[in-house]
Scaffold this motif. Structure first.
Motif, PDB file in Angstrom:
ATOM      1  N   GLU A  45       0.833  -1.210   0.000  1.00 24.59           N
ATOM      2  CA  GLU A  45       0.000   0.000   0.000  1.00 24.59           C
ATOM      3  C   GLU A  45       0.865   1.257   0.000  1.00 24.59           C
ATOM      4  O   GLU A  45       0.563   2.225  -0.705  1.00 24.59           O
ATOM      5  CB  GLU A  45      -0.928   0.010   1.206  1.00 24.59           C
ATOM      6  N   LEU A  46       1.948   1.241   0.781  1.00 24.89           N
ATOM      7  CA  LEU A  46       2.849   2.397   0.802  1.00 24.89           C
ATOM      8  C   LEU A  46       3.496   2.581  -0.564  1.00 24.89           C
ATOM      9  O   LEU A  46       3.575   3.698  -1.076  1.00 24.89           O
ATOM     10  CB  LEU A  46       3.913   2.242   1.896  1.00 24.89           C
ATOM     11  N   ASP A  47       3.923   1.506  -1.172  1.00 27.48           N
ATOM     12  CA  ASP A  47       4.534   1.576  -2.496  1.00 27.48           C
ATOM     13  C   ASP A  47       3.552   2.156  -3.509  1.00 27.48           C
ATOM     14  O   ASP A  47       3.921   3.001  -4.332  1.00 27.48           O
ATOM     15  CB  ASP A  47       5.005   0.187  -2.930  1.00 27.48           C
ATOM     16  N   THR A  48       2.290   1.753  -3.428  1.00 26.86           N
ATOM     17  CA  THR A  48       1.266   2.279  -4.326  1.00 26.86           C
ATOM     18  C   THR A  48       1.098   3.782  -4.145  1.00 26.86           C
ATOM     19  O   THR A  48       0.998   4.530  -5.128  1.00 26.86           O
ATOM     20  CB  THR A  48      -0.085   1.558  -4.095  1.00 26.86           C
ATOM     21  N   LEU A  49       1.077   4.236  -2.899  1.00 26.74           N
ATOM     22  CA  LEU A  49       0.972   5.676  -2.622  1.00 26.74           C
ATOM     23  C   LEU A  49       2.159   6.434  -3.207  1.00 26.74           C
ATOM     24  O   LEU A  49       1.997   7.496  -3.819  1.00 26.74           O
ATOM     25  CB  LEU A  49       0.888   5.937  -1.116  1.00 26.74           C
ATOM     26  N   LEU A  50       3.353   5.889  -3.016  1.00 21.92           N
ATOM     27  CA  LEU A  50       4.555   6.551  -3.516  1.00 21.92           C
ATOM     28  C   LEU A  50       4.580   6.580  -5.036  1.00 21.92           C
ATOM     29  O   LEU A  50       4.940   7.592  -5.636  1.00 21.92           O
ATOM     30  CB  LEU A  50       5.808   5.857  -2.974  1.00 21.92           C
ATOM     31  N   GLU A  51       4.190   5.476  -5.660  1.00 23.16           N
ATOM     32  CA  GLU A  51       4.140   5.406  -7.133  1.00 23.16           C
ATOM     33  C   GLU A  51       3.135   6.404  -7.700  1.00 23.16           C
ATOM     34  O   GLU A  51       3.334   6.942  -8.785  1.00 23.16           O
ATOM     35  CB  GLU A  51       3.796   3.995  -7.591  1.00 23.16           C
ATOM     36  N   ALA A  52       2.057   6.652  -6.967  1.00 22.59           N
ATOM     37  CA  ALA A  52       1.016   7.580  -7.415  1.00 22.59           C
ATOM     38  C   ALA A  52       1.326   9.026  -7.024  1.00 22.59           C
ATOM     39  O   ALA A  52       0.511   9.921  -7.241  1.00 22.59           O
ATOM     40  CB  ALA A  52      -0.333   7.167  -6.827  1.00 22.59           C
ATOM     41  N   ASP A  53       2.515   9.248  -6.460  1.00 17.36           N
ATOM     42  CA  ASP A  53       2.919  10.583  -6.001  1.00 17.36           C
ATOM     43  C   ASP A  53       1.949  11.195  -5.011  1.00 17.36           C
ATOM     44  O   ASP A  53       1.750  12.402  -4.967  1.00 17.36           O
ATOM     45  CB  ASP A  53       3.124  11.545  -7.181  1.00 17.36           C
ATOM     46  N   GLU A  54       1.313  10.332  -4.216  1.00 19.90           N
ATOM     47  CA  GLU A  54       0.445  10.813  -3.145  1.00 19.90           C
ATOM     48  C   GLU A  54       1.317  11.471  -2.076  1.00 19.90           C
ATOM     49  O   GLU A  54       2.459  11.069  -1.870  1.00 19.90           O
ATOM     50  CB  GLU A  54      -0.329   9.658  -2.520  1.00 19.90           C
ATOM     51  N   GLU A  55       0.767  12.461  -1.411  1.00 21.17           N
ATOM     52  CA  GLU A  55       1.506  13.125  -0.349  1.00 21.17           C
ATOM     53  C   GLU A  55       1.549  12.219   0.880  1.00 21.17           C
ATOM     54  O   GLU A  55       0.511  11.911   1.479  1.00 21.17           O
ATOM     55  CB  GLU A  55       0.860  14.455   0.002  1.00 21.17           C
ATOM     56  N   VAL A  56       2.732  11.772   1.221  1.00 20.83           N
ATOM     57  CA  VAL A  56       2.918  10.927   2.396  1.00 20.83           C
ATOM     58  C   VAL A  56       4.271  11.273   3.017  1.00 20.83           C
ATOM     59  O   VAL A  56       5.266  11.374   2.318  1.00 20.83           O
ATOM     60  CB  VAL A  56       2.810   9.419   2.054  1.00 20.83           C
ATOM     61  N   ARG A  57       4.259  11.503   4.293  1.00 19.48           N
ATOM     62  CA  ARG A  57       5.485  11.818   5.025  1.00 19.48           C
ATOM     63  C   ARG A  57       5.957  10.534   5.695  1.00 19.48           C
ATOM     64  O   ARG A  57       5.269   9.988   6.553  1.00 19.48           O
ATOM     65  CB  ARG A  57       5.203  12.891   6.067  1.00 19.48           C
ATOM     66  N   ILE A  58       7.121  10.043   5.279  1.00 18.80           N
ATOM     67  CA  ILE A  58       7.673   8.814   5.825  1.00 18.80           C
ATOM     68  C   ILE A  58       8.698   9.193   6.877  1.00 18.80           C
ATOM     69  O   ILE A  58       9.680   9.881   6.592  1.00 18.80           O
ATOM     70  CB  ILE A  58       8.316   7.952   4.729  1.00 18.80           C
ATOM     71  N   VAL A  59       8.451   8.746   8.114  1.00 20.59           N
ATOM     72  CA  VAL A  59       9.300   9.093   9.247  1.00 20.59           C
ATOM     73  C   VAL A  59       9.996   7.843   9.754  1.00 20.59           C
ATOM     74  O   VAL A  59       9.366   6.947  10.304  1.00 20.59           O
ATOM     75  CB  VAL A  59       8.456   9.743  10.374  1.00 20.59           C
ATOM     76  N   ASP A  60      11.294   7.779   9.531  1.00 15.55           N
ATOM     77  CA  ASP A  60      12.122   6.656   9.958  1.00 15.55           C
ATOM     78  C   ASP A  60      12.613   6.967  11.368  1.00 15.55           C
ATOM     79  O   ASP A  60      13.304   7.958  11.585  1.00 15.55           O
ATOM     80  CB  ASP A  60      13.297   6.512   8.990  1.00 15.55           C
ATOM     81  N   ILE A  61      12.243   6.126  12.342  1.00 17.14           N
ATOM     82  CA  ILE A  61      12.541   6.431  13.742  1.00 17.14           C
ATOM     83  C   ILE A  61      13.809   5.748  14.252  1.00 17.14           C
ATOM     84  O   ILE A  61      14.099   5.796  15.438  1.00 17.14           O
ATOM     85  CB  ILE A  61      11.346   6.078  14.650  1.00 17.14           C
ATOM     86  N   ARG A  62      14.585   5.153  13.348  1.00 17.85           N
ATOM     87  CA  ARG A  62      15.849   4.527  13.761  1.00 17.85           C
ATOM     88  C   ARG A  62      16.890   5.597  14.104  1.00 17.85           C
ATOM     89  O   ARG A  62      16.686   6.787  13.883  1.00 17.85           O
ATOM     90  CB  ARG A  62      16.388   3.637  12.641  1.00 17.85           C
ATOM     91  N   SER A  63      18.028   5.153  14.596  1.00 18.39           N
ATOM     92  CA  SER A  63      19.126   6.073  14.916  1.00 18.39           C
ATOM     93  C   SER A  63      19.649   6.706  13.628  1.00 18.39           C
ATOM     94  O   SER A  63      19.494   6.134  12.537  1.00 18.39           O
ATOM     95  CB  SER A  63      20.262   5.316  15.597  1.00 18.39           C
ATOM     96  N   PRO A  64      20.294   7.870  13.735  1.00 20.04           N
ATOM     97  CA  PRO A  64      20.877   8.486  12.541  1.00 20.04           C
ATOM     98  C   PRO A  64      21.878   7.565  11.834  1.00 20.04           C
ATOM     99  O   PRO A  64      21.915   7.524  10.605  1.00 20.04           O
ATOM    100  CB  PRO A  64      21.563   9.741  13.087  1.00 20.04           C
ATOM    101  N   ALA A  65      22.664   6.807  12.579  1.00 23.65           N
ATOM    102  CA  ALA A  65      23.637   5.895  11.962  1.00 23.65           C
ATOM    103  C   ALA A  65      22.939   4.822  11.139  1.00 23.65           C
ATOM    104  O   ALA A  65      23.353   4.515  10.014  1.00 23.65           O
ATOM    105  CB  ALA A  65      24.519   5.260  13.033  1.00 23.65           C
ATOM    106  N   ALA A  66      21.869   4.241  11.674  1.00 21.73           N
ATOM    107  CA  ALA A  66      21.112   3.224  10.929  1.00 21.73           C
ATOM    108  C   ALA A  66      20.455   3.845   9.700  1.00 21.73           C
ATOM    109  O   ALA A  66      20.461   3.257   8.619  1.00 21.73           O
ATOM    110  CB  ALA A  66      20.070   2.571  11.830  1.00 21.73           C
ATOM    111  N   PHE A  67      19.903   5.032   9.852  1.00 19.66           N
ATOM    112  CA  PHE A  67      19.257   5.731   8.740  1.00 19.66           C
ATOM    113  C   PHE A  67      20.263   5.992   7.624  1.00 19.66           C
ATOM    114  O   PHE A  67      19.947   5.821   6.444  1.00 19.66           O
ATOM    115  CB  PHE A  67      18.641   7.039   9.243  1.00 19.66           C
ATOM    116  N   ASP A  68      21.479   6.387   7.989  1.00 14.68           N
ATOM    117  CA  ASP A  68      22.512   6.685   6.994  1.00 14.68           C
ATOM    118  C   ASP A  68      22.938   5.447   6.204  1.00 14.68           C
ATOM    119  O   ASP A  68      23.443   5.568   5.095  1.00 14.68           O
ATOM    120  CB  ASP A  68      23.738   7.311   7.655  1.00 14.68           C
ATOM    121  N   ARG A  69      22.731   4.267   6.764  1.00  6.45           N
ATOM    122  CA  ARG A  69      23.085   3.035   6.046  1.00  6.45           C
ATOM    123  C   ARG A  69      22.071   2.706   4.961  1.00  6.45           C
ATOM    124  O   ARG A  69      22.326   1.867   4.110  1.00  6.45           O
ATOM    125  CB  ARG A  69      23.217   1.868   7.022  1.00  6.45           C
TER     126      ARG A  69
END
Length: 121
Positions: free
Chosen positions: A12-36
């Motif tokens: 469902e998230l992939d479908t929203l992204l493919e359709a350019d729907e407005e969705v704010r994705i918030v990754d709550i991992r540490s900055p180091a994990a996010f950077d990987r």
């Protein structure tokens, strides 16, 4: 929607992204994990700082929280939902990054396919 009202499936998230729907994705991992590696277009708001940064979500129509396995991101949904300025839909990515089978965006802005040991968590 997934089986739970507070989750969204990776498809469902992939479908929203493919359709350019407005969705704010918030990754709550540490900055180091996010950077990987992270879902393209996502932003990093580590779980421990989420309560102090809660006002960032005021007025967002759709927020999807992301963590490695989809457990902590469910807690993040509850935190964001409890903020009176958050009036949109807030969901957790069901299964977390472990369930995300699409590309990851790397720190240098390049993308790569998810492959077992290369998973960014």
């Amino acid at each position: 929607m997934s089986d739970r009202d507070d989750e969204i499936s990776p498809e469902e998230l992939d479908t929203l992204l493919e359709a350019d729907e407005e969705v704010r994705i918030v990754d709550i991992r540490s900055p180091a994990a996010f950077d990987r590696g992270a879902i393209p277009g996502s932003e990093n708001v580590p779980f421990r700082t989420l309560p102090q940064e809660i006002e960032r979500f005021a007025g967002d129509e759709r927020v999807v929280t992301v963590c490695p396995h989809g457990k902590a991101s469910l807690q993040a949904v509850r935190i964001i939902d409890s903020y009176e300025g958050a009036t949109g839909t807030v969901r957790s990515l069901a299964g977390g990054l472990e369930a995300w089978s699409r590309e990851y965006e790397l720190e240098d802005g390049k993308e790569r396919e998810k492959t077992g040991a290369d998973a960014p968590f």
